[in-house]
Design a protein around this motif. Sequence first.
Motif, short mmCIF file in Angstrom:
data_model
loop_
_atom_site.label_atom_id
_atom_site.label_comp_id
_atom_site.label_asym_id
_atom_site.label_seq_id
_atom_site.Cartn_x
_atom_site.Cartn_y
_atom_site.Cartn_z
N THR A 104 0.84 -1.19 0.00
CA THR A 104 0.00 0.00 0.00
C THR A 104 0.88 1.24 0.00
OG1 THR A 104 -0.18 0.15 2.42
CG2 THR A 104 -1.78 -1.24 1.29
N VAL A 105 0.45 2.25 -0.74
CA VAL A 105 1.17 3.51 -0.83
C VAL A 105 0.14 4.64 -0.83
CG1 VAL A 105 2.85 4.89 -2.09
CG2 VAL A 105 2.93 2.41 -2.27
N ASN A 106 0.26 5.55 0.10
CA ASN A 106 -0.61 6.70 0.15
C ASN A 106 0.01 7.84 -0.66
OD1 ASN A 106 -2.85 6.13 2.45
ND2 ASN A 106 -0.93 5.09 2.94
N LEU A 107 -0.84 8.70 -1.22
CA LEU A 107 -0.30 9.81 -1.99
C LEU A 107 -1.15 11.06 -1.78
CD1 LEU A 107 -1.13 9.67 -5.79
CD2 LEU A 107 -2.27 8.20 -4.15
N ALA A 141 -5.25 10.29 -0.85
CA ALA A 141 -5.83 8.96 -1.04
C ALA A 141 -4.76 7.91 -0.82
CB ALA A 141 -6.45 8.82 -2.43
N GLY A 142 -5.16 6.64 -0.93
CA GLY A 142 -4.23 5.54 -0.81
C GLY A 142 -4.48 4.51 -1.90
N GLN A 143 -3.41 3.98 -2.48
CA GLN A 143 -3.52 2.96 -3.52
C GLN A 143 -2.84 1.69 -3.04
OE1 GLN A 143 -1.18 3.75 -7.12
NE2 GLN A 143 0.16 5.09 -5.94
N GLN A 158 -5.98 0.59 -8.28
CA GLN A 158 -6.64 -0.03 -7.14
C GLN A 158 -6.48 0.89 -5.92
OE1 GLN A 158 -4.64 -3.94 -7.48
NE2 GLN A 158 -6.66 -4.79 -7.83
N TRP A 159 -7.62 1.35 -5.42
CA TRP A 159 -7.65 2.33 -4.34
C TRP A 159 -8.11 1.68 -3.04
CZ3 TRP A 159 -5.30 6.70 -5.47
CH2 TRP A 159 -5.21 7.08 -6.81
N TYR A 173 -6.74 8.54 4.55
CA TYR A 173 -5.36 8.79 4.16
C TYR A 173 -4.39 8.20 5.17
CZ TYR A 173 -1.26 11.10 2.28
OH TYR A 173 -0.03 11.35 1.72
N ALA A 174 -3.18 7.90 4.69
CA ALA A 174 -2.07 7.42 5.53
C ALA A 174 -2.41 6.10 6.22
CB ALA A 174 -1.67 8.47 6.56
N ALA A 175 -3.20 5.26 5.54
CA ALA A 175 -3.61 3.98 6.12
C ALA A 175 -2.42 3.06 6.29
CB ALA A 175 -4.66 3.32 5.23
#
Length: 502
Positions: free
Chosen positions: A230-233, A243-245, A276-277, A285-287
Amino acid sequence: MTASTATTADTFRPALHYATRNTWLNDPNGLIFHGGLYHLYYQNNPLDNVWGNMSWGHATSPDLLTWTEHPVAISCDEQEDIFSGSIVFDRHNTSGFGTAETAPLVAMYTSAFKPASAHHGVQAQSLAYSLDGGYTWTKHTANPVLDRGSAEFRDPKVFRYTGEDGSYWVMVAVEATDFQVVLYKSEDLAKWELLSTFGPANATGGVWECPDLFALPLDGEADNLKWVLTVNLNPGGPNDGSAGQYFVGEFDGTTFTSSTTVTEGPQDPARLAEYQWLDWGRDYYAAVSFSDAPDDRRLMIAWMNNWQYANQIPTSPWRSPMSLARVVSLRTVDGKPRLVQQIAEDPASISNLEPSFTLESAEISNETRIIDGASGSVQRIELTFTPGTADDFGLIVRGDETHGTRVGILPAQGRLFVDRTASGQSDFHESFASIDSAPILPIGGSYRLTVVVDHCSVEVFAQGGLVTMTELIFPSSTSTDVSLYASGGTATVSSLNLTTFS
């Protein structure tokens, strides 16, 4: 679920979500289950309710719903701000910070060095340790332990990896403005060796932050593990802002290889909806996930806010809540692995979840129908819609004669949406009043929704958690109606169970 009561002076304080008593919070940090409690650390300004003076706040919970706030855990000083990171239980004392009797908790965090430091302008990774279960922390005297000379190297997530080459610590961090995840290994949490990098890929419309990497069984098959990165942006989300993808693939102890990458290199704006979100809403955010969660569950929490308006939301004296904790799993959908997210409740906390209102079936035709006996400001609503001839249909929560938040489905377009343009207070920032949407398809001809409503938020889990949307709202305390609606034709609610907490 249990709920506390919001006071008149603090209308928006959540009942089911964590918020500080009177300060600012953002990214969840150092999530770990330890000593029989869930520990939530987080970015915190202990001196104000806007961003600044970054330190680690701390709260604990026995059940992921009832939280106790503790004193600041790791504080900023004249040398550094304490940016995001993670905590591991070093049960074999590989770090040497423990004693013969006590294994340490070890926090790895980003030091954002200030002008008073010899490292001014650099972001590097540092350690702190705790010998009392996570309540008091000592910074390592040899910090930082990993310095790339970069101004944008941050957010380390550490976990223990065991493979053919043995067992060691792995760190996943980011070079934020390069849209790159960097992976390192260590035997002792202090000396780190570069393993590999990943990215740029898929969404690169904003800086990459707060990565995570973990294994999940695909379709519940324990011998078919896949790895999820997972990567948040921020910005660059599917409905604008933070958001996070996520990516799904393989990790061999050195390299993560994605099988779900849509585009490599710079983001293709035309393909944003194909990525994929983690969540399609504006406020997730920042999950990141918990270490050592019971029963091998993968539990995640996110910051429930958006950097576009985070400092301006109309809450006082606190500002920003956390999302509900979610349990995530991996399922094959149309031949591709997809994350499924559901409300993560401790089994001991759900014994009193009998619905306070039920509706077996109702047809809605070109109308908005208030549900008598279903009003409330903190609720969990589970319902299933069967489409008819309506152009759109759904429900309205936290409503009155002129206001409400609409959670609707546009079947011809294959979209789920949350409309908060009339949700209550929205003029505190120009980008807040929004209509946000996500792709959705019927399953067995129907649409199944679970909607969790709190004093300042709506979290939507659609089709069993295949699609989620998280949105802040700021309604009047008197806006408590729940309504069903259909426009341009008919739709049927084939079941509805509603639990009201306040």
